[in-house]
Design a protein around this motif. Sequence first.
Motif, mmCIF file in Angstrom:
data_model
loop_
_atom_site.group_PDB
_atom_site.id
_atom_site.type_symbol
_atom_site.label_atom_id
_atom_site.label_comp_id
_atom_site.label_asym_id
_atom_site.label_seq_id
_atom_site.Cartn_x
_atom_site.Cartn_y
_atom_site.Cartn_z
ATOM 1 N N VAL A 106 13.037 -5.336 9.723
ATOM 2 C CA VAL A 106 14.083 -5.685 10.688
ATOM 3 C C VAL A 106 14.535 -7.126 10.487
ATOM 4 N N ILE A 107 13.589 -8.039 10.265
ATOM 5 C CA ILE A 107 13.940 -9.440 10.058
ATOM 6 C C ILE A 107 14.755 -9.622 8.778
ATOM 7 N N VAL A 108 14.349 -8.941 7.708
ATOM 8 C CA VAL A 108 15.060 -9.080 6.429
ATOM 9 C C VAL A 108 16.500 -8.569 6.556
ATOM 10 N N VAL A 109 16.673 -7.394 7.137
ATOM 11 C CA VAL A 109 18.021 -6.830 7.282
ATOM 12 C C VAL A 109 18.882 -7.718 8.181
ATOM 13 N N GLY A 110 18.324 -8.141 9.293
ATOM 14 C CA GLY A 110 19.082 -8.997 10.203
ATOM 15 C C GLY A 110 19.456 -10.329 9.572
ATOM 16 N N LYS A 111 18.523 -10.937 8.854
ATOM 17 C CA LYS A 111 18.811 -12.215 8.207
ATOM 18 C C LYS A 111 19.870 -12.072 7.126
ATOM 19 N N LEU A 112 19.815 -10.987 6.376
ATOM 20 C CA LEU A 112 20.807 -10.784 5.327
ATOM 21 C C LEU A 112 22.208 -10.678 5.911
ATOM 22 N N VAL A 113 22.352 -9.889 6.958
ATOM 23 C CA VAL A 113 23.674 -9.701 7.559
ATOM 24 C C VAL A 113 24.203 -11.020 8.114
ATOM 25 N N VAL A 114 23.400 -11.705 8.897
ATOM 26 C CA VAL A 114 23.844 -12.958 9.518
ATOM 27 C C VAL A 114 24.103 -14.035 8.467
ATOM 28 N N VAL A 219 20.540 -12.168 -6.347
ATOM 29 C CA VAL A 219 20.178 -13.218 -5.392
ATOM 30 C C VAL A 219 19.763 -12.610 -4.057
ATOM 31 N N LEU A 220 20.462 -11.586 -3.614
ATOM 32 C CA LEU A 220 20.119 -10.951 -2.344
ATOM 33 C C LEU A 220 18.732 -10.318 -2.403
ATOM 34 N N VAL A 221 18.400 -9.721 -3.540
ATOM 35 C CA VAL A 221 17.059 -9.142 -3.686
ATOM 36 C C VAL A 221 16.003 -10.242 -3.656
ATOM 37 N N GLY A 222 16.244 -11.336 -4.386
ATOM 38 C CA GLY A 222 15.288 -12.438 -4.384
ATOM 39 C C GLY A 222 15.109 -13.051 -3.008
ATOM 40 N N VAL A 223 16.209 -13.264 -2.301
ATOM 41 C CA VAL A 223 16.129 -13.813 -0.945
ATOM 42 C C VAL A 223 15.396 -12.849 -0.017
ATOM 43 N N SER A 224 15.625 -11.556 -0.199
ATOM 44 C CA SER A 224 14.952 -10.562 0.639
ATOM 45 C C SER A 224 13.444 -10.611 0.443
ATOM 46 N N ILE A 225 12.993 -10.790 -0.798
ATOM 47 C CA ILE A 225 11.556 -10.884 -1.059
ATOM 48 C C ILE A 225 10.971 -12.114 -0.383
ATOM 49 N N ILE A 226 11.668 -13.242 -0.476
ATOM 50 C CA ILE A 226 11.191 -14.467 0.174
ATOM 51 C C ILE A 226 11.102 -14.275 1.683
ATOM 52 N N MET A 227 12.123 -13.670 2.269
ATOM 53 C CA MET A 227 12.135 -13.452 3.710
ATOM 54 C C MET A 227 11.072 -12.445 4.131
ATOM 55 N N PHE A 228 10.842 -11.425 3.303
ATOM 56 C CA PHE A 228 9.830 -10.422 3.630
ATOM 57 C C PHE A 228 8.439 -11.058 3.664
ATOM 58 N N VAL A 229 8.136 -11.863 2.647
ATOM 59 C CA VAL A 229 6.827 -12.523 2.611
ATOM 60 C C VAL A 229 6.664 -13.455 3.805
ATOM 61 N N TYR A 230 7.729 -14.186 4.135
ATOM 62 C CA TYR A 230 7.674 -15.097 5.285
ATOM 63 C C TYR A 230 7.437 -14.323 6.582
ATOM 64 N N ALA A 231 8.150 -13.232 6.764
ATOM 65 C CA ALA A 231 7.985 -12.442 7.979
ATOM 66 C C ALA A 231 6.622 -11.754 8.021
ATOM 67 N N TRP A 232 6.169 -11.271 6.882
ATOM 68 C CA TRP A 232 4.885 -10.570 6.823
ATOM 69 C C TRP A 232 3.722 -11.496 7.198
ATOM 70 N N ASN A 233 3.836 -12.773 6.884
ATOM 71 C CA ASN A 233 2.752 -13.718 7.123
ATOM 72 C C ASN A 233 2.800 -14.369 8.501
ATOM 73 N N GLN A 234 3.679 -13.914 9.374
ATOM 74 C CA GLN A 234 3.750 -14.491 10.707
ATOM 75 C C GLN A 234 2.460 -14.208 11.483
ATOM 76 N N TYR A 235 1.925 -15.251 12.076
ATOM 77 C CA TYR A 235 0.668 -15.116 12.819
ATOM 78 C C TYR A 235 0.754 -15.712 14.230
ATOM 79 N N LEU A 236 1.187 -16.965 14.321
ATOM 80 C CA LEU A 236 1.080 -17.672 15.602
ATOM 81 C C LEU A 236 2.007 -17.085 16.666
ATOM 82 N N TRP A 237 3.280 -16.827 16.316
ATOM 83 C CA TRP A 237 4.213 -16.311 17.313
ATOM 84 C C TRP A 237 3.837 -14.917 17.799
#
Length: 302
Positions: A106-114, A219-237
């Motif tokens: 959800v985060i990756v799709v939303g970030k890509l669109v925005v 570029v969109l695929v590369g950015v999606s991978i970066i965003m996916f890893v970032y979202a997957w590693n979310q812990y504190l929030w």
Amino acid sequence: MTGAIQYAKRRFESARAAIGAETGSETPESTTDLGAAGIHFQLWLLAGLVLFPILVTVVVSTKQQGIVTSLPDLLPGTYAVENYREAIVDYGFGRFMWNSLLMSVVIVVGKLVVSVLAAMAIVYYRVPYKDLVFLFVLFTLLLPVPVRFVPLFQLMNDLGWSNSLLAITVPYIASATTVFILRQHFLSIPTSIVETAKLDGVGPVKFTLQVLVPMSRGVLVGVSIIMFVYAWNQYLWPLVIIDSEANQVAQVGLQLLQGDVQGGQLSWSLVMAGSVLTLLPPLALMILFRKPLLETFAIQQK
């Protein structure tokens, strides 16, 4: 004449090599080979240092208790299937991973669109004070994430989104980093293509879907991978905003595994099994899409 020159050149090279062997000096070719061998050795050494903790994690996950006190304890055990089954089924780690996967997608799709729409407006449209707006977007990178937790927590409670998927996805939809990367890429697209699209009467939606997206696929695929890893590693929030254990994500699930003590002793094999499971999705994506990921980092450097 040409044959004679080539023959003389070969004799000269042979004589130089013989002189170098007698005097103990190295030829430029041998020096280059030694330099390349040294670089390869350093790369393999660094790769080994990076992979060693991962290999230890995998080995410990196959043990009964996962206690490592000597080198023989680093040999693989026979409890791998049992440990992974216990983590996924008995402790509900499969549910945690599903929640993380859903949140990340959800985060990756939303970030890509925005981000695509924002970068397109900044690059291709005459927006008043768009440079100032872009600077403000970059300014948000200076705000540490924990600083936003208190107002975000209050906002989620006021909206009634706490302990839900909306609470762990909507705050991450906007991304200044993604806007910056896409803006840099859009600026590299030849202006002749944009001008041709304008002359053909291509509208904004058609221009985005038929011109920008196909030309930015890597570029969109590369950015999606970066965003996916970032979202997957979310812990504190997620730890702060999610109260129900059934709605927690994999990173918090690891903490729950560590909190489970069996007979007064922490089962490190179970924790390491959960760590390996958490590592697999982002690692698989980074291996599969390593080429567009490297292209994305190249754009950032430009």
